[in-house]
Design a protein around this motif. Structure first.
Motif: not given
Length: 719
Positions: A350, A384, A713, A716-717
């Motif tokens: 990640f 993140y 996720e 990431r989107r």
């Protein structure tokens, strides 16, 4: 009753009059617990779980991650290593503290109702069981699983002839020159055994006289814990040494070899009032730390009574403080195995992304954090959101910007090659005013912080160490910039340290803002910490030790007021630990009134949820995952106008009474909504989490949603 609006009460419902002028209005009086409510609370004498035993249950949840076969194998191995290092620190600090209080005659009853002796007995029972479970699981489950994956952790007897030749050369060329056998006899007293070192107790016999002798050999920490043999095969270093002890004791017969390990009291005590120079006093105390009294002796289960009695006698260890476990000892070294380049056995890679508010101004040149912050607040969620392109970039840009006049920052822990330190040095050398408030008493990071303090001083930074008797734990950075419109303050307030390394594995929140009220508060706080300013209160901050506990309790009480009036009411808190009795009692009072309370606690929780008549509306969850949940969030429904605070403070006595901590009220609707989405996901019944029961036990639900993977996720989107 008609009263004017009180600006300090978050429960007040402001009703504007025509023309925008605020007028008086009807409000309920603020909630104050009456004698009956307090008496009802007092009936529950066992309403607090013991903090030490709660911590042990946290470490047991960590062991549960290692036992979870749904997780990647090397991540399970890393959990075993973390379990070992966490337990080491628990003994060095918590067990040592209990023993010290008992020895000093300060054995007062804990909030849980237990006496220190009772707590110690429970600790020994539980830690012995946990260490046995940890070592046995490693031997019986993890080692075979690693072997099936092509990674072999073997003992000496499992080596083939070529591997034995390799290990022999390795011992001769690299290890043997470092070893120092220390004999024990009338001319050689028992050697000092340093804390957490791995040692070999060797019993040898003189073939001429038949007399037996004891010697100690320290396993050198300069080498990897597991010796690489090639083809991802490894053998414990002590096995290699043990097989070649005849080279250390030529002419003697080696009868017995046993590994052992001592844990010592390593908690520092510095009398700041008596220290003319805190830096020098701390350096002396760090030297004394090495000689703290022992609190635990770990031995392999194969040790003989003869050798064990000698060790306990010489070390002054009681039989209760001895833990016998299957070898090998000291599984902290499993971090090296977890770091192997086997991406197929780890979490999928990640890469943090740049926060959306910062990418809006991204171009061919580096991100302009100042321009982004002028447009709107930036609420960062690490790991993140990239630390490097946000907080680190913020400080590096400030150091290089000719319009920046001053930088002020607190530093509690940072990395070994910190770009944050480099940015402050660059800023000072370019003529900017730089204030670095370094907490040199940050536990187990004292030596590193002393080095940073001296480096910054030599560069011309103003370095201060906070206030006597208080650790400075708050996470603050302020940049003062000269702009066409005038002087503007850019402020960062976070929940985590300014550490680029841990920012990749710790979950934290941070706010970058140009909000004038927050900037004014932070400026006043820095003046308080570096000088003699004593501003008693702040508009947008809660600051410990003065106002965090009282401020949170007042807001909990306000939720009771809202609930009684039929307005939306609810409390959500996310913290590493919740121990403070005053805050817990306030939450109990809210629960008795029917206010929904949801707590997300990674570690210690002394609150008992679900007790009839006391805490039926309280839910406590714990989430463990690939990242360490570290942020602190305090959310209040506030009658339909939600209020969210983030900051550095956990609900523990040390944070609320003996540290400088800061919570900031999020100033914008977007930031509040972002926090709400995070809490909604964390408390969703489908989210996988540990649930706390009233008896202090934890149970893992079967939720299908993994909080951290879901957030990965989402990012990431967005990327």
């Amino acid at each position: 009753m008609t009263v004017p609006r009180a600006v300090t009460s978050p429960a007040d419902d402001l009703v504007p009059a025509e023309g925008g002028v605020h007028e008086t209005f009807e409000v309920e009086p603020p909630y104050v617990p009456d004698a009956e409510a307090l008496q009802h609370l007092a009936k529950y004498e066992d309403r607090f779980l013991d903090r030490e035993l709660s911590w042990l249950r946290f470490n047991l949840r960590l062991l549960g991650m290692a036992e979870d076969e749904s997780l990647p194998l090397l991540e399970r191995v890393r959990s075993l290593a973390f379990f070992a290092s966490n337990l080491d620190e628990f003994f060095m600090v918590r067990v040592a503290g209990l023993k010290r209080r008992m020895a000093a005659g300060m054995a007062v009853r804990a909030a849980s109702g237990l006496m220190p002796r009772d707590i110690l007995e429970a600790i020994w029972t539980r830690t012995t069981e946990q260490m046995q479970r940890h070592a046995t699981f490693f031997r019986d489950d993890i080692v075979p699983a690693l072997s099936a994956a092509g990674i072999d952790l073997v003992r000496w007897e499992d080596l083939d002839r070529e591997e034995q030749k390799f290990a022999k050369r390795f011992f001769k060329d690299r290890v043997f020159p470092v070893l120092t056998p220390l004999a024990v006899d009338p001319a050689h007293p028992f050697p000092y055994i340093s804390g957490l070192s791995l040692n070999m107790a060797v019993l040898v016999r003189n073939p001429k006289t038949g007399k037996e002798h004891f010697a100690r050999v320290k396993v050198p920490p300069t080498f990897s814990r597991f010796v690489a043999l090639g083809n991802q095969r490894f053998v414990p270093l002590e096995d290699v040494i043990g097989e070649h002890l005849k080279r250390l004791f030529p002419g003697m017969e080696v009868l017995q070899v046993h590994t052992f390990r001592v844990t010592r009291n390593e908690d520092l005590e510095v009398e700041e009032d008596d220290a003319e120079n805190l830096l020098q006093a701390l350096e002396k105390e760090l030297l004394r730390r090495r000689f703290g009294p022992p609190v635990r002796l770990e031995v392999e289960e194969t040790i003989t009574s003869q050798v064990l009695e000698l060790l306990t006698s010489e070390l002054g260890i009681s039989p209760q403080e001895v833990v016998r476990v299957p070898g090998p000892l000291d599984l902290r070294g499993l971090h090296d195995i977890a770091d192997l380049p086997r991406e197929d056995l780890k979490y999928p890679a990640f890469v943090p992304i740049t926060h959306g508010n910062l990418t809006e101004v991204e171009s061919a040149s580096p991100i302009d954090v100042f321009e982004a912050a002028r447009r709107h607040d930036v609420l960062l969620h690490h790991p993140y959101d990239s630390f490097a392109t946000s907080v680190q970039r913020f400080l590096e840009q400030a150091a290089a910007d000719p319009h920046v006049l001053a930088i002020k920052q607190t530093l509690y822990r940072t990395s070994g090659d910190s770009p944050i330190i480099d940015a402050l040095v660059d800023a000072a050398e370019s003529g900017k005013q730089v204030l670095a408030l370094i907490e040199i008493k940050a536990r187990f990071d004292e030596s590193a912080n002393i080095r940073w303090a001296r480096k910054l001083e030599h560069a011309g930074c103003h370095v201060v160490y906070g206030q006597v008797g208080l650790k400075t734990h708050c996470k603050l950075a302020m940049v003062v910039r000269d702009e066409p419109e005038g002087i503007r303050r850019y402020t960062h307030i976070g929940t985590g340290n300014y550490n680029p390394k841990t920012a990749r594995s710790y979950e934290d929140l941070g706010l970058i803002t140009t909000n004038e009220a927050i900037g004014e508060d932070v400026a006043n706080l820095f003046n308080n910490l570096s000088g003699y300013s004593r501003k008693p209160s702040y508009d947008q901050l809660l600051v410990a030790p003065d106002s965090v506990r009282d401020g949170l309790v007042a807001r909990i009480h306000d939720e009771i007021t809202h609930h009684r009036a039929g307005r939306p009411a609810g409390i959500r808190m996310k913290a590493n630990s919740i121990v403070d009795e005053a805050t817990i009692d306030a939450l109990y009072l809210a629960a008795q009134e029917g206010v929904p309370v949801q707590l997300l606690v990674r570690g210690i929780c002394a609150l008992r949820p679900g007790v009839p008549g006391l805490s039926e509306s309280i839910e406590v969850r714990s989430i463990l995952g690939r990242f360490l949940e570290h942020s602190r969030v305090f959310w209040f429904d506030n009658g339909g106008e939600p209020e969210a605070w983030i900051g550095s403070a956990d609900l523990m006595h040390r944070n609320l009474d003996r540290r400088v901590e800061v919570l900031v009220k999020l100033p914008g609707a977007d930031s509040i909504a972002q926090v709400e989405r995070l809490l909604d996901l964390a408390f969703d019944p489908d989210t996988r989490a540990w649930l706390l029961h009233r008896d202090g036990s934890w149970e893992l639900n079967d939720g299908k949603v993994h909080l951290q993977e879901s957030l990965i996720e989402t990012h990431r989107r967005r990327a």
